[in-house]
Design an enzyme around this catalytic site. Structure first.
Site, mmCIF file in Angstrom:
data_model
loop_
_atom_site.group_PDB
_atom_site.id
_atom_site.type_symbol
_atom_site.label_atom_id
_atom_site.label_comp_id
_atom_site.label_asym_id
_atom_site.label_seq_id
_atom_site.Cartn_x
_atom_site.Cartn_y
_atom_site.Cartn_z
ATOM 1 N N VAL A 1 24.372 -45.283 -24.913
ATOM 2 C CA VAL A 1 25.555 -46.144 -24.786
ATOM 3 C C VAL A 1 25.699 -46.700 -23.368
ATOM 4 O O VAL A 1 26.216 -47.806 -23.179
ATOM 5 C CB VAL A 1 26.836 -45.402 -25.234
ATOM 6 C CG1 VAL A 1 27.203 -44.294 -24.252
ATOM 7 C CG2 VAL A 1 28.000 -46.380 -25.387
ATOM 8 N N GLY B 1 25.887 -42.188 -32.944
ATOM 9 C CA GLY B 1 27.257 -42.024 -32.461
ATOM 10 C C GLY B 1 27.387 -42.556 -31.058
ATOM 11 O O GLY B 1 26.686 -43.504 -30.679
ATOM 12 N N GLU B 2 28.324 -41.960 -30.287
ATOM 13 C CA GLU B 2 28.600 -42.338 -28.890
ATOM 14 C C GLU B 2 28.834 -43.856 -28.719
ATOM 15 O O GLU B 2 28.557 -44.412 -27.659
ATOM 16 C CB GLU B 2 27.524 -41.810 -27.928
ATOM 17 C CG GLU B 2 26.119 -42.404 -28.067
ATOM 18 C CD GLU B 2 25.071 -41.806 -27.109
ATOM 19 O OE1 GLU B 2 24.410 -42.576 -26.413
ATOM 20 O OE2 GLU B 2 24.916 -40.562 -27.074
ATOM 21 N N ALA B 3 29.330 -44.528 -29.751
ATOM 22 C CA ALA B 3 29.648 -45.956 -29.757
ATOM 23 C C ALA B 3 28.414 -46.849 -29.740
ATOM 24 O O ALA B 3 28.525 -48.073 -29.666
ATOM 25 C CB ALA B 3 30.571 -46.349 -28.597
#
Lengths: 346, 346
Positions: free
Chosen positions: B95, B313-315
């Site tokens: 990210v 995940g983690e944007a």
């Protein structure tokens, strides 16, 4: 046209394998970047490096007129081709805005417009002033076909001279979904009903008319549709031929290619039928909204990156996908490994 | 927690309508930009302007630990949460690389790590040192839930103070697909078999174990799982609660939200169950590779922009989609109209 059959190297499996190993070391669960991992591993093989980069993107849009437009196959009049070419040179079209966003080099090439335009930014590389109506005659003669294929090669020569790292081809030509659909039907021996769509926006009735014209043309020329190049010559599209030439020469020059939508995918199909190893150099940008595109992508076993119901052509869908390829490279090259980040997995 | 129920305005239909009309004037067949047209029309309503822009993107990643990790629900040990938080502050995670590529503001917030880290770039906003194991006890007490919801609100307050035009939330927390899946099962009254997936990379057998644990937890807490906030409190995830708070407050502040993958979508689902009008402010970035995500997206009638089998995940999936939203704006604002380009359609 012998150059079309010149050998094409495969991407380097050694560097692809090194890139795959590098991906496994990055600070993320294995495989968790999905297709972005596949992209960069493929690019590593193409660029022969563990750390591929995509900083210099080349966009060539080929424009040509189509004799088949006299049969009312498009929602737009033929003159829109020339109008849009002017729009490209003035920076007002979708592909201009997108090319600027990704900092790509953009060029537009007249490979067969019916008029001769005096526009400083327009590259003219043509032998014909539009194809013949392929309902009655071959769309191109053999010299016109050869010239159009070479116009594509010339664009790639320019791209290579500027050390481009990705070639994106596009097309503009009112009537060209009719031409491209006919080509795809001939190549895949497919019923036009399956592959004919609305193009720039035909009604249901107009699609029927278009389908019937394609059927007639396939019937008329059936004895001459025995090789991919004959199919391309008889059913035409100088801009489609230019894309075929560009895709083949780019692959010969080991320049990765990003394929746009419906028409570009059919040009890719022709290129594959001519020189099958080109396919190793192709990425497919998007599933377009044009009926028939999905069928052709499945024939090619292609998994495109995007599915946004775009159906504009002019390389627009491909340019929209470029940031995905660039982010795949950035992630690969700039993420910390588990070791660098001192992350303990046990 | 009364602020959660504060009113949420709808995006402005007048400006959305003006943007729709503007799209029809641009030099392209109507509708040919597909979902990119829908995006910019929606943004026009949210930003109350015909010409929306997305120059300032805000990315907040919330991190927390999970008591359920003692039950061996993840392929990674719990310590990886803290290790990854350090990685975020050092710029080495996916990210970070992606946020840099799109020139976004990036921040990481400890909303419930089990350790107290002394990292200059880490924002600490927590009441708990990791949730309790929800197999035995409620994951959070009511104060911890409230604090986590407020931590999300606080992130949005920072984003709004910097005039951000898009809020992107992400999460980090080993064990959090177990928590999120349990929450989704409780909210949708769904069998854990349908929604439980491999997370960071579990084997088939480990997925069965995870599924059974979720079943047990749902059974144990069944009497207390009657409201969305109770479900969130009992099945936990302080970072999931922070996302819920952020999504609700962003919508109240009329700040468009781009939803990431599996866990973020479940947080979005909680937010919608709490204050249904939030959904008008959401874009869905991608269909992740995690089993169960498609089911939840369909429940929400959401059509995500990307489907690249990402599951990190983690944007990360959301940030990958940001250039699509930006290109949608650029096309809308910079393309020539048919009139400007002097294109005659008849």
């Amino acid at each position: 046209m012998e150059w079309l059959y010149d050998p094409i190297e495969n991407p380097d499996v050694h560097f692809a394998s090194l890139a795959r190993q590098h991906q496994k070391k990055l600070s993320k669960p294995q495989g968790s970047l999905g297709q972005l991992e596949d992209i960069v591993i493929a690019l590593a093989g193409m660029q022969k490096t563990i750390h591929p980069v995509l900083n210099r993107i080349w966009v060539s849009v080929f424009a040509a007129d189509h004799g088949i437009t006299t049969e009312n196959v498009s929602a737009f009049p033929q003159t829109v081709t020339v109008d849009m070419v002017r729009n490209f040179t003035e920076g007002g079209a979708a592909v201009n805005v997108l090319s600027k966003f990704i900092h790509a080099h953009f060029e537009v090439i007249d490979v067969g417009l019916s008029q001769t335009l005096d526009l400083p930014k327009l590259i003219v590389d043509k032998l014909s002033q539009g194809t013949a109506n392929f309902l009655n005659r071959p769309a191109m003669n053999i010299d016109q076909l050869e010239h159009a294929l070479n116009a594509g090669k010339n664009a790639v020569t320019r791209a290579v001279s500027k050390k481009s790292q990705l070639f994106v081809g596009g097309e503009m030509g009112i009537g060209n979904t009719t031409s491209a659909t006919a080509i795809a039907c001939a190549l895949l021996n497919q019923n036009p009903k399956v592959l004919t769509g609305s193009g720039t926006g035909l009604t249901e009735e107009a699609i029927k008319h278009k389908t019937n014209l394609i059927k007639q043309a396939l019937l008329k020329h059936r004895k001459n549709l025995t090789t991919p190049l004959e199919i391309l010559q008889f059913l035409g599209g100088a801009e489609i031929a230019a894309l075929v030439g560009a895709y083949i020469f780019a692959s010969q020059k080991q320049l990765p290619v990003l394929i746009d939508g419906f028409i570009a995918t059919i040009a890719a199909l022709v290129a594959i039928k001519v020189n099958p190893k080109v396919r190793r150099w192709f990425f497919y940008a998007h599933q377009s909204g044009e009926q028939g595109h999905q069928f052709i992508l499945e024939e090619l076993n292609a998994k495109p990156l995007l599915d946004l119901s775009m159906r504009l052509g002019e390389a627009s869908g491909a340019v929209v996908a470029v940031p995905l390829l660039q982010m795949a490279c950035k992630l690969h090259n700039e993420m910390a490994t588990f070791e660098q980040a001192q992350i303990k997995l046990k």
